[in-house]
Design an enzyme around this catalytic site. Sequence first.
Site, PDB file in Angstrom:
ATOM      1  CB  SER A  53      -0.942   0.008   1.204  1.00 18.62           C
ATOM      2  OG  SER A  53      -0.232  -0.238   2.397  1.00 18.62           O
ATOM      3  CG  ASP A  91       2.628  -6.610   1.388  1.00 15.09           C
ATOM      4  OD1 ASP A  91       2.357  -7.725   1.874  1.00 15.09           O
ATOM      5  OD2 ASP A  91       1.815  -5.661   1.366  1.00 15.09           O
ATOM      6  CE  LYS A 121       0.148  -8.293   3.823  1.00 13.55           C
ATOM      7  NZ  LYS A 121      -0.391  -8.093   2.444  1.00 13.55           N
ATOM      8  CD  GLU A 123      -2.210  -8.851  -2.643  1.00 17.48           C
ATOM      9  OE1 GLU A 123      -2.795  -9.038  -3.730  1.00 17.48           O
ATOM     10  OE2 GLU A 123      -2.039  -7.720  -2.138  1.00 17.48           O
ATOM     11  CD  GLU A 190      -7.351  -5.559   1.706  1.00 19.53           C
ATOM     12  OE1 GLU A 190      -6.224  -6.096   1.625  1.00 19.53           O
ATOM     13  OE2 GLU A 190      -7.593  -4.411   1.282  1.00 19.53           O
TER      14      GLU A 190
HETATM   15  O1  KIV Z   1      -0.418  -3.408   1.715  1.00 15.24           O
HETATM   16  C1  KIV Z   1      -1.126  -3.332   2.736  1.00 15.24           C
HETATM   17  O2  KIV Z   1      -1.212  -2.300   3.405  1.00 15.24           O
HETATM   18  C2  KIV Z   1      -1.881  -4.521   3.126  1.00 15.24           C
HETATM   19  C3  KIV Z   1      -2.877  -4.364   4.223  1.00 15.24           C
HETATM   20  C4  KIV Z   1      -4.078  -3.650   3.744  1.00 15.24           C
HETATM   21  C5  KIV Z   1      -3.219  -5.659   4.855  1.00 15.24           C
HETATM   22  O3  KIV Z   1      -1.706  -5.549   2.570  1.00 15.24           O
END
Ligand code: KIV
Length: 272
Positions: A53, A91, A121, A123, A190
């Site tokens: 994000s 991420d 993390k 997806e 989410e």
């Molecule tokens: O990238 C992010 O901020 C996220 C959250 C919304 C869980 O993956």
Amino acid sequence: MSVHKSDLKKITTHQLQEMKNRGEKISMLTAYDYSMAKIIDGAGIDIILVGDSASNVMAGNETTLPITLDQMIYHGSSVVKAVTRALVVVDLPFGSYQGSSGEALRSAIRIMKEAGAHAVKLEGGSEVKDSVERILMAGIPVMGHLGLTPQSIYKFGTYTVRAKEEAEATKLLEDAKLLEACGCFALVLEKIPAKLAKQVAGALHIPVIGIGAGPDVDGQVLVMQDMLGINQDFKPRFLRRYADLHTVITHAVGKYITDVKAKDFPSKEEMY
Ligand code: KIV
């Protein structure tokens, strides 16, 4: 409420599991830079997510797709330097793990080595199983992410609630169980119906962290700029605003401009 330095114990994936086991909710927020990460770590947050994000919040892109692995590493390393207690999850950005499990492993290794992250993390469910397993085999903790997965926005076409229909809900539950069986240490859900999130959290042993997934999960995550009211345009139902920093900053900057124009700043005490 801020936490005393003496109370600070480094958060590990093992501790997060213990928190779920004893019913203690897990707190998680995003951060992308040193200064903000230092504040929220000092306030006692359990997990800091260096989310992709950052593409929206920091770089002003419409989606999370443009952010690169190098940019995620830059944000991740800035956050890691600030943190003494929280677990830092970074991420894997779009395009850094979907091509092959080998590419996924190389990307995850770069995040661990160059950013100093504690976990990654990514997806998706069954589609990314090989990548998840390959990363886990290298000893890198993986957090899953199901439901609304913003890296697939052009497939979904909209940011509305996911898994309202039975077929998608069934796949989500199966994917959640698969990610747990692979060895993921936690899962983000989410924007899905609260009832489904409760079912997933009940079915899984690992912690399930929700965003727009209701109260019956093991923890909550929000994007920091949203919950602090810096970003005023984003107003989904799930977002609770804990501050109105947009107004605070606008007033402070306005006052500074007035003082500069009026030659009221700097004063005698503020010069050498
Ligand atoms: O990238 C992010 O901020 C996220 C959250 C919304 C869980 O993956």
